[in-house]
Design a protein around this motif. Structure first.
Motif, mmCIF file in Angstrom:
data_model
loop_
_atom_site.group_PDB
_atom_site.id
_atom_site.type_symbol
_atom_site.label_atom_id
_atom_site.label_comp_id
_atom_site.label_asym_id
_atom_site.label_seq_id
_atom_site.Cartn_x
_atom_site.Cartn_y
_atom_site.Cartn_z
ATOM 1 N N ARG A 284 58.138 -70.299 -16.954
ATOM 2 C CA ARG A 284 59.324 -69.438 -17.093
ATOM 3 C C ARG A 284 60.576 -70.258 -16.860
ATOM 4 N N GLN B 281 60.735 -72.066 -25.856
ATOM 5 C CA GLN B 281 60.184 -70.791 -25.373
ATOM 6 C C GLN B 281 60.328 -69.704 -26.435
ATOM 7 N N LEU C 274 61.520 -75.297 -16.509
ATOM 8 C CA LEU C 274 60.415 -74.337 -16.527
ATOM 9 C C LEU C 274 59.638 -74.415 -15.215
#
Length: 178
Positions: free
Chosen positions: A58, A115, A54
Motif C-alpha cells: 500500500r 499501483q 509501498l
C-alpha cells in the motif's frame, strides 16, 4: 535521549534490520541508514506524493509514516522497481514520453502509476487523473504523465502477451519431448 530500538523488515525484497528513534519517519530511515534517496520529503505534510513508498503493498506518505511502524513489514521503494538490466514498463514509459522534467516527483508518480495499472490494466483518463490526484508535479508535466501511464499500460499488456506466448512455447516443447 530518545530510546532507540531495532526493527526488522524487508526492504526491496531483502531482509534488513535498522535502529530507529520514536520520532523518525520512514524517509529519514531510508535515507540515513540505507542511502535510498528516490523518495523525497518535499511538503512534509503528505500532500505532494514525492515521498511515496509501498508498505505491505500500500502506498504511504513516507514523510508522515513513522519508521517504527514498518517493523515486520515489506517495504518497496523506487530503487526496487527495476532489475539491474531492465527498467519496469512504467519507468520506460516515463522516459519515452518525457513525463518528468526536474524528476523530483517522478518516483511517487511511478509508484502510484504502477499501483493503478495493477488494479486497472487498461485505465480510463478519469481513472488515471483520479488515482494520481495525490501527486503534484511542480513542473506541470501532467499531459506527459498521463501519456506515460497509457503507454505503460500498452507495454505491460505486450509484455504479458509475450510472457504467455513464451510459457506456451515452453509447454509445447515439453509436450513434444514427452
Amino acid at each position: 535521549m530518545s530510546p532507540q530500538h531495532a526493527i526488522n523488515f524487508t526492504l526491496n525484497g531483502v531482509p534488513v534490520t535498522a535502529t530507529v528513534e520514536p520520532h523518525h519517519n520512514l524517509i529519514e530511515l531510508l535515507q540515513t541508514q540505507f542511502g535510498l534517496t528516490g523518495a523525497r520529503e518535499a511538503c512534509g505534510q503528505g500532500l505532494c506524493g514525492c515521498c511515496t513508498i509501498l508498505v505491505n503493498g500500500r502506498a504511504v506518505s513516507g514523510c508522515l509514516y513513522l519508521a517504527s511502524f514498518i517493523d515486520g513489514a515489506e517495504v518497496a521503494t523506487i530503487e526496487g522497481f527495476d532489475t539491474p538490466d531492465q527498467l519496469s514498463p512504467v519507468q520506460e514509459a516515463f522516459i519515452e514520453t518525457g513525463a518528468f522534467q526536474c524528476g523530483y516527483c517522478t518516483s511517487g508518480f511511478i509508484i502510484m502509476a504502477t499501483q493503478l495499472l495493477d488494479a486497472h490494466p487498461e485505465p480510463t483518463d478519469h481513472q488515471i487523473t483520479h488515482y494520481l490526484s495525490g501527486n503534484l508535479c511542480r513542473c506541470a508535466a501532467y499531459p506527459e504523465i498521463i501519456a506515460a501511464v497509457k503507454l505503460a499500460a500498452q507495454k505491460r499488456k505486450a509484455r504479458d502477451a509475450a510472457d504467455a506466448a513464451s510459457r506456451e512455447l515452453d509447454f509445447a516443447v515439453v509436450r513434444t519431448l514427452d
